[in-house]
Design an enzyme around this catalytic site. Structure first.
Site, PDB file in Angstrom:
ATOM      1  N   PHE A  50      23.555  52.203  -0.352  1.00 29.88           N
ATOM      2  CA  PHE A  50      24.314  52.251  -1.601  1.00 29.88           C
ATOM      3  C   PHE A  50      23.586  51.617  -2.774  1.00 29.88           C
ATOM      4  O   PHE A  50      23.888  51.911  -3.932  1.00 29.88           O
ATOM      5  CB  PHE A  50      25.674  51.544  -1.429  1.00 29.88           C
ATOM      6  CG  PHE A  50      25.573  50.040  -1.320  1.00 29.88           C
ATOM      7  CD1 PHE A  50      25.477  49.248  -2.449  1.00 29.88           C
ATOM      8  CD2 PHE A  50      25.571  49.406  -0.078  1.00 29.88           C
ATOM      9  CE1 PHE A  50      25.374  47.863  -2.349  1.00 29.88           C
ATOM     10  CE2 PHE A  50      25.467  48.032   0.033  1.00 29.88           C
ATOM     11  CZ  PHE A  50      25.368  47.255  -1.111  1.00 29.88           C
TER      12      PHE A  50
ATOM     13  N   LYS B   6      21.834  62.165   4.405  1.00 31.84           N
ATOM     14  CA  LYS B   6      23.145  61.523   4.466  1.00 31.84           C
ATOM     15  C   LYS B   6      23.135  60.347   3.496  1.00 31.84           C
ATOM     16  O   LYS B   6      22.641  59.273   3.808  1.00 31.84           O
ATOM     17  CB  LYS B   6      23.489  61.016   5.859  1.00 31.84           C
ATOM     18  CG  LYS B   6      24.983  60.598   5.961  1.00 31.84           C
ATOM     19  CD  LYS B   6      25.241  59.430   6.887  1.00 31.84           C
ATOM     20  CE  LYS B   6      25.075  58.101   6.220  1.00 31.84           C
ATOM     21  NZ  LYS B   6      26.140  57.775   5.224  1.00 31.84           N
TER      22      LYS B   6
ATOM     23  N   SER C 263      20.789  47.921   6.362  1.00 31.43           N
ATOM     24  CA  SER C 263      20.863  46.575   6.922  1.00 31.43           C
ATOM     25  C   SER C 263      20.076  46.469   8.224  1.00 31.43           C
ATOM     26  O   SER C 263      19.796  47.477   8.884  1.00 31.43           O
ATOM     27  CB  SER C 263      22.322  46.187   7.173  1.00 31.43           C
ATOM     28  OG  SER C 263      22.870  46.991   8.209  1.00 31.43           O
TER      29      SER C 263
ATOM     30  N   CYS D  78      16.767  44.726  -1.516  1.00 31.84           N
ATOM     31  CA  CYS D  78      15.958  44.138  -0.450  1.00 31.84           C
ATOM     32  C   CYS D  78      14.814  43.293  -0.985  1.00 31.84           C
ATOM     33  O   CYS D  78      14.173  42.572  -0.227  1.00 31.84           O
ATOM     34  CB  CYS D  78      15.420  45.222   0.478  1.00 31.84           C
ATOM     35  SG  CYS D  78      14.262  46.355  -0.317  1.00 31.84           S
TER      36      CYS D  78
ATOM     37  N   GLU E 154      21.101  37.311   5.448  1.00 30.61           N
ATOM     38  CA  GLU E 154      21.013  38.116   4.231  1.00 30.61           C
ATOM     39  C   GLU E 154      22.419  38.239   3.646  1.00 30.61           C
ATOM     40  O   GLU E 154      23.293  38.885   4.229  1.00 30.61           O
ATOM     41  CB  GLU E 154      20.451  39.502   4.533  1.00 30.61           C
ATOM     42  CG  GLU E 154      20.314  40.357   3.286  1.00 30.61           C
ATOM     43  CD  GLU E 154      19.770  41.749   3.564  1.00 30.61           C
ATOM     44  OE1 GLU E 154      18.959  42.222   2.764  1.00 30.61           O
ATOM     45  OE2 GLU E 154      20.161  42.352   4.583  1.00 30.61           O
TER      46      GLU E 154
END
EC number: 1.2.1.27
Length: 486
Positions: free
Chosen positions: A154, A178, A231, A286, A386
Site C-alpha cells: 500500500f 495483485k 512485510s 522501507c 518494524e
C-alpha cells in the site's frame, strides 16, 4: 460521501474490466478523512485462473514481438504518465494519505522505472565471443520466461508496480498484478494508460483481492516468477511457498533502518535529513529512519533540534500543499502504533515528543504526530520491531564502532545512513555495516530504476534484487549457443 460516490472496482483481465467471481468486497478508505472511496473485490482463485490464462495466451505473441516495438509502447506509456503526473499524484494522496509533494515524487520514481524499461533493446542484448577455439564461437541470448505475478504494498501504489510490470513486460513477459487491497485505485489507472499506449490485451492483468489471490498466484503452475514487496512475515511466506512450487521469487521485506550521527556531523543538515526520513510518508516506507544512534557528545543538541523541527511540521490532509505529515493507512495501524508508543514508555524509554498529543491525532482520519523516544535500548520492542509509523528511537553511543555493532544486531538490514565529515569514518561504515542500501549525509538512499534495490538478512528473500540489471536477470532466461560454421 454517499454510496453513489463510492467507486466499485473490477478486475482487468484480457483487456476487459470484469466482475470478480465473488460478491465479497473490502472498503478502500481515504486515510485523511476516514471515508470510503471505493469497494474492491476479494477475488478468488477462479479469477486468478482467468487472468493467468489470458496472460499465457498473450505471451505466445507478445514474447515474439520485436524488442524495439515493445520499447516504443513503453515510450508512449512513459509520456502518458508524464502528461497525467498531477492526476496520478492526487490518486496516490487520496488512497495512501502521503503529502501531495511526496506523491509527485513517487510518480516521478515510477516514470523513471518506465524510462529504464523502455531501454529494452539494450537491456535484452546478449554477449558473444567469436573465438573460443579454432573455428568456434559462443554467444548468450536472453529470452522472456512467461507469466509473472506481482504482489505490491500500500505504501507506494505507483512506484512499486512500476518497477515490476513495465520491466517484465519490456523483456517480453506477460503480467498478473495483485495490488494492495488498501490502495487499488492507482493500479487501475496505470492499466488504463498502458492500454492507451497500445499494450495488447492480456499482456497486463489485474486481480484485486487478498489471501486467495496471493495463494492462487503462488500455486499456479503457469506462473513462472513472483515479485513481492511487503512485510517480513508475508515476504518469508511468499518466498517459501513460491519456491516450493518451482518459481523464481524476489521478496522485499521489512526494515528497521539506523541513522548514525557522529560528533563531527553538520547537525542542522543531519536534523533536516532525519526529519524527512523518519516522518515523511508517515514513516510508512522501507527506507524510513527508525533509529538514530548518536554520539553522546552531541546527543542533547541533536535531540533538541529534532524536537524543535518536529514541532514545526504541518500535519493534515496531504492534498493541501502546506502539509508535510499525512495519516497512516488505516485505523487499525494507528491503534497498533499507539500500542508501540505505550510499550516504549512501559519499557523505560524517555518520550520526549508525544505525537499522541497533536490535535490531528484525536480528530478525523488516521493521524499520528511525530513521536520521538530518547534513551532507547536494543532490548525494547520499539528498537526491535518494524513499527512503520512516525516513531523515531534515539540511542546514545560512544563511537562509530558501537553504532555499527548496534545496527548489525537488528534482524533487518534494508538500509543505514551515516552523518559525518570524515572520509575514514565513511569507509569504516561502508565496509562494516550490514545493510543493502547505504546513505552518507542523506536521509533516504532511495531506489533508483537503473541500480539494484534491496536489503540483507530478513529484509530480503531471494537471489536477484529489484530494479537495474538484477531486474533484467530476474525477468529473463538465457540460452548459450556454441557454433562451428562449416
Amino acid at each position: 460521501m454517499t454510496k453513489t460516490d463510492v467507486q466499485m472496482l473490477k478486475n482487468y483481465i484480457g483487456g476487459q474490466w470484469i466482475e470478480a467471481e465473488t460478491s465479497q468486497t473490502e472498503a478502500v478508505y481515504n486515510p485523511a478523512t476516514g471515508k470510503i472511496i471505493a469497494e474492491v473485490p476479494l477475488s478468488t482463485k477462479k479469477d486468478v485462473e482467468r487472468a493467468v490464462q489470458a496472460a499465457q495466451e498473450a505471451f505466445t505473441t507478445w514474447s515474439k514481438t520485436p524488442v524495439p516495438r515493445r520499447a516504443r509502447i513503453l515510450f508512449k506509456y512513459q509520456q502518458l504518465l508524464v502528461d497525467k503526473w498531477d492526476e496520478l499524484a492526487e490518486l496516490v494522496t487520496m488512497e495512501n494519505g502521503k503529502s501531495i509533494t511526496e506523491a509527485k515524487g513517487e510518480v516521478q520514481r515510477g516514470i523513471e522505472c518506465v524510462e529504464f524499461a523502455a531501454g529494452a533493446p539494450t537491456l535484452m542484448m546478449g554477449k558473444q565471443l567469436p573465438d573460443i577455439a579454432s573455428g568456434l564461437e559462443s554467444g548468450m541470448y536472453r529470452y522472456p520466461i512467461g507469466v509473472i505475478g506481482g504482489i505490491t504494498p500500500f505504501n507506494f501504489p505507483m512506484m512499486v508496480p512500476c518497477w515490476m510490470f513495465p520491466l517484465a513486460i519490456a523483456c517480453g513477459n506477460t503480467f498478473v498484478l495483485k495490488p494492495s487491497e488498501r490502495t487499488p485505485i492507482l493500479a487501475a489507472r496505470l492499466a488504463e494508460l498502458f492500454e492507451e499506449a497500445g499494450l495488447p490485451k492480456g499482456v497486463l492483468n489485474i486481480v484485486n483481492g487478498a489471501h486467495d489471490v496471493v495463494n492462487g498466484l503462488l500455486e499456479h503452475q503457469k506462473v513462472k516468477a513472483i515479485s513481492f514487496v511487503g512485510s517480513q512475515p508475508v515476504a518469508e511466506y511468499v518466498y517459501k511457498k513460491g519456491t516450493e512450487h518451482g518459481k523464481r521469487v524476489q521478496a522485499l521485506a521489512g526494515a528497521k533502518n539506523h541513522s548514525i550521527v557522529l560528533k563531527d556531523a553538520d547537525l542542522d543538515a543531519a536534523t533536516k535529513q532525519i526529519i524527512g526520513a523518519a516522518f515523511g510518508s508517515a514513516g510508512e516506507r522501507c527506507m524510513a529512519a527508525a533509529v538514530v544512534a548518536v554520539e553522546e557528545e552531541v546527543a542533547d543538541d541533536l535531540i533538541q533540534k529534532l524536537v524543535d523541527e518536529s514541532n514545526e511540521l504541518v500535519i493534515g490532509n496531504g492534498i493541501n500543499e502546506e502539509v508535510f505529515l499525512g495519516p497512516v493507512i488505516r485505523e487499525e495501524h494507528k491503534e497498533r502504533t499507539l500500542q508501540y508508543i505505550q510499550s516504549g514508555i512501559e519499557e523505560g524509554a524517555s518520550l520526549i515528543r508525544d505525537g499522541r498529543k497533536d490535535h490531528e491525532t484525536n480528530g478525523k482520519g488516521y493521524f499520528v504526530g511525530p513521536t520521538i523516544f530518547d534513551h532507547v535500548t536494543n532490548q525494547m520492542k520499539i528498537w526491535q520491531d518494524e513499527i512503520f509509523a512516525p516513531v523515531l528511537s534515539i540511542v546514545r553511543v560512544s563511537s562509530l564502532a558501537e553504532a555499527i555493532d548496534l545496527s548489525n544486531q537488528s534482524k533487518f538490514a534494508n538500509g543505514a545512513c551515516l552523518y559525518t565529515d570524515s572520509a575514514s569514518s565513511i569507509r569504516e561504515f561502508r565496509e562494516n555495516i550490514e545493510a543493502g542500501m547505504l546513505g552518507v549525509n542523506i536521509g533516504v538512499p532511495a531506489p533508483m530504476a537503473f541500480f539494484p534495490f534491496s536489503g540483507w538478512k530478513d529484509s530480503f528473500y531471494g537471489d536477484l534484487h529489484a530494479n537495474g540489471t538484477d531486474g533484467v536477470e530476474f525477468y529473463t532466461r538465457k540460452k548459450m549457443v556454441t557454433a562451428r560454421y562449416m
